[in-house]
Design a protein around this motif. Sequence first.
Motif, short mmCIF file in Angstrom:
data_model
loop_
_atom_site.label_atom_id
_atom_site.label_comp_id
_atom_site.label_asym_id
_atom_site.label_seq_id
_atom_site.Cartn_x
_atom_site.Cartn_y
_atom_site.Cartn_z
N PRO A 75 126.48 -39.74 46.57
CA PRO A 75 125.20 -40.38 46.86
C PRO A 75 124.68 -39.97 48.23
CG PRO A 75 127.01 -41.93 47.21
CD PRO A 75 127.62 -40.67 46.67
N ILE A 76 123.36 -39.71 48.30
CA ILE A 76 122.71 -39.52 49.60
C ILE A 76 122.31 -40.92 50.07
CG2 ILE A 76 120.79 -38.47 50.84
CD1 ILE A 76 120.71 -36.26 48.71
N LEU A 77 122.88 -41.33 51.20
CA LEU A 77 122.63 -42.68 51.72
C LEU A 77 121.18 -42.77 52.22
CD1 LEU A 77 125.91 -43.18 53.81
CD2 LEU A 77 125.50 -43.65 51.38
N ARG A 78 120.63 -43.98 52.10
CA ARG A 78 121.17 -45.17 51.47
C ARG A 78 120.93 -45.22 49.96
NH1 ARG A 78 117.63 -49.95 53.62
NH2 ARG A 78 116.13 -48.27 53.45
N ALA A 79 119.72 -44.78 49.56
CA ALA A 79 119.26 -45.13 48.23
C ALA A 79 120.16 -44.58 47.11
CB ALA A 79 117.82 -44.67 48.03
N GLY A 80 120.85 -43.47 47.38
CA GLY A 80 121.72 -42.90 46.36
C GLY A 80 122.82 -43.86 45.91
N LEU A 101 121.82 -39.42 55.29
CA LEU A 101 120.64 -38.73 55.80
C LEU A 101 119.49 -39.71 55.80
CD1 LEU A 101 120.76 -35.58 53.47
CD2 LEU A 101 121.19 -35.55 55.91
N TYR A 102 118.67 -39.68 56.83
CA TYR A 102 117.40 -40.39 56.71
C TYR A 102 116.27 -39.44 57.08
CZ TYR A 102 117.16 -40.90 61.80
OH TYR A 102 117.11 -40.62 63.14
N ARG A 103 115.11 -39.76 56.57
CA ARG A 103 113.96 -38.89 56.79
C ARG A 103 113.21 -39.38 58.01
NH1 ARG A 103 109.52 -37.75 52.23
NH2 ARG A 103 108.87 -39.81 52.87
N ASP A 104 113.07 -38.52 59.00
CA ASP A 104 112.28 -38.90 60.18
C ASP A 104 110.84 -39.17 59.71
OD1 ASP A 104 112.19 -38.14 63.51
OD2 ASP A 104 110.33 -38.32 62.40
N VAL A 129 123.48 -37.62 43.89
CA VAL A 129 122.51 -38.58 43.35
C VAL A 129 121.63 -39.15 44.46
CG1 VAL A 129 123.90 -39.22 41.34
CG2 VAL A 129 124.21 -40.50 43.45
N ASP A 130 120.36 -39.25 44.15
CA ASP A 130 119.36 -39.86 45.05
C ASP A 130 118.17 -40.20 44.16
OD1 ASP A 130 117.44 -40.47 46.98
OD2 ASP A 130 118.20 -38.96 48.37
N PRO A 131 117.67 -41.43 44.21
CA PRO A 131 116.55 -41.75 43.32
C PRO A 131 115.34 -40.84 43.50
CG PRO A 131 117.43 -43.76 44.30
CD PRO A 131 118.12 -42.60 44.98
N MET A 132 115.09 -40.40 44.75
CA MET A 132 113.83 -39.70 45.02
C MET A 132 114.06 -38.28 45.52
SD MET A 132 112.12 -42.26 44.20
CE MET A 132 110.38 -42.05 44.55
N LEU A 133 113.32 -37.31 44.93
CA LEU A 133 113.26 -35.94 45.45
C LEU A 133 111.81 -35.74 45.87
CD1 LEU A 133 114.70 -33.18 45.83
CD2 LEU A 133 113.91 -32.57 43.54
N ALA A 134 111.53 -35.92 47.16
CA ALA A 134 110.12 -35.92 47.62
C ALA A 134 109.78 -34.56 48.23
CB ALA A 134 109.91 -37.08 48.59
N THR A 135 109.96 -34.40 49.56
CA THR A 135 109.76 -33.05 50.13
C THR A 135 110.91 -32.13 49.75
OG1 THR A 135 110.97 -33.51 52.17
CG2 THR A 135 108.61 -34.04 52.16
N GLY A 136 112.03 -32.73 49.37
CA GLY A 136 113.23 -31.95 49.04
C GLY A 136 114.14 -31.73 50.23
N GLY A 137 113.70 -32.13 51.43
CA GLY A 137 114.49 -31.87 52.63
C GLY A 137 115.87 -32.53 52.58
N SER A 138 115.92 -33.78 52.12
CA SER A 138 117.21 -34.49 52.09
C SER A 138 118.17 -33.83 51.10
CB SER A 138 117.00 -35.96 51.71
OG SER A 138 116.14 -36.59 52.62
N ALA A 139 117.66 -33.49 49.94
CA ALA A 139 118.53 -32.88 48.92
C ALA A 139 119.05 -31.52 49.40
CB ALA A 139 117.77 -32.73 47.59
N GLY A 198 107.53 -46.10 45.43
CA GLY A 198 107.57 -46.61 46.80
C GLY A 198 108.83 -46.14 47.51
N ASP A 199 109.33 -46.95 48.43
CA ASP A 199 110.52 -46.59 49.20
C ASP A 199 111.76 -47.11 48.47
OD1 ASP A 199 112.74 -46.84 51.14
OD2 ASP A 199 111.26 -46.10 52.55
N ALA A 200 112.52 -46.17 47.93
CA ALA A 200 113.64 -46.56 47.06
C ALA A 200 114.68 -47.38 47.82
CB ALA A 200 114.28 -45.31 46.46
C1 PRP Z 1 114.59 -41.44 50.81
C2 PRP Z 1 115.24 -41.07 49.49
C3 PRP Z 1 115.68 -39.67 49.75
C4 PRP Z 1 114.61 -39.13 50.66
C5 PRP Z 1 113.71 -38.26 49.85
O1 PRP Z 1 115.53 -41.78 51.75
O2 PRP Z 1 116.28 -41.93 49.13
O3 PRP Z 1 116.94 -39.56 50.36
O4 PRP Z 1 113.87 -40.26 51.15
O5 PRP Z 1 112.77 -37.67 50.66
P1 PRP Z 1 112.73 -36.10 50.92
O6 PRP Z 1 112.90 -35.43 49.59
O7 PRP Z 1 111.35 -35.90 51.47
O8 PRP Z 1 113.80 -35.74 51.89
P2 PRP Z 1 115.13 -42.30 53.21
O9 PRP Z 1 115.00 -41.18 54.17
O10 PRP Z 1 113.93 -43.21 53.09
O11 PRP Z 1 116.41 -43.10 53.65
P3 PRP Z 1 117.08 -44.40 53.00
O12 PRP Z 1 117.64 -44.00 51.67
O13 PRP Z 1 118.12 -44.72 54.00
O14 PRP Z 1 116.02 -45.46 52.88
#
Ligand code: PRP
Length: 208
Positions: A75-80, A101-104, A129-139, A198-200
């Motif tokens: 899991p990618i913390l936290r939401a994963g 990881l958190y997104r600045d 696992v991570d609920p959201m793939l947004a910019t993709g930076g975290s993944a 929204g914010d997972a």
């Molecule tokens: C959220 C989400 C992903 C990330 C996706 O986490 O759970 O990890 O954003 O965004 P990206 O694809 O643009 O990188 P967030 O940074 O909000 O941290 P959190 O899980 O601790 O709330």
Amino acid sequence: MAVIVIDHPLIQHKLTYIRDKNTGSKDFREMVKEVAMLMAYEVTRDLPLQDVEIETPVAKTKAKMISGKKLGIIPILRAGIGMVDGILQLIPAAKVGHVGLYRDPETLKPVEYYSKLPADVHERELIVVDPMLATGGSAVAAIDVLKAKGATNIKLVNLIASPEGIAEVEKYHPDINIYVAAVDEKLNEHGYIVPGLGDAGDRLFGTK
Ligand code: PRP
Ligand code: URA
């Protein structure tokens, strides 16, 4: 790279509740867990089987079992974290490794603050696992961490992906297959998926 959209009616139905802003944290958590479990069924479809000899109450027979595959859930913390228990219910022997990881909020770039992985992570088939793939930076950053430890067999599982996030993972990790329940329209100016959910992390843990 392949993007596998798992559009089973049960998953789509539960995802609608997850997206709904009127769904509270308790139901949100429960349904993220359930959807993760349902997705795991498809994500593990290619696990190899082997014949084993067993004896039923009626006769000796050969039957199938998963052949010693070592799995890891990352899991990618936290939401994963919200997706781990659902998958563990199906694969209880999997080891769990965490990447923090958190997104600045200004730069939208991931900041790594923690990682704790199984010692033999390089030998395992890994499900990130991570609920959201947004910019993709975290993944991309999480997969970088795993590859730096020698991991070669990695799948990425998200509830909702943006086209931008998929393109980013493909750019840096073209060997990775991505399993999603939905690919949404776009990112907004704050890097949130539209329509998304929204914010997972905040919705799972009741923060904000
Ligand atoms: C959220 C989400 C992903 C990330 C996706 O986490 O759970 O990890 O954003 O965004 P990206 O694809 O643009 O990188 P967030 O940074 O909000 O941290 P959190 O899980 O601790 O709330
Ligand atoms: N992180 C989230 O939790 N939601 C988004 O829409 C984008 C990033």
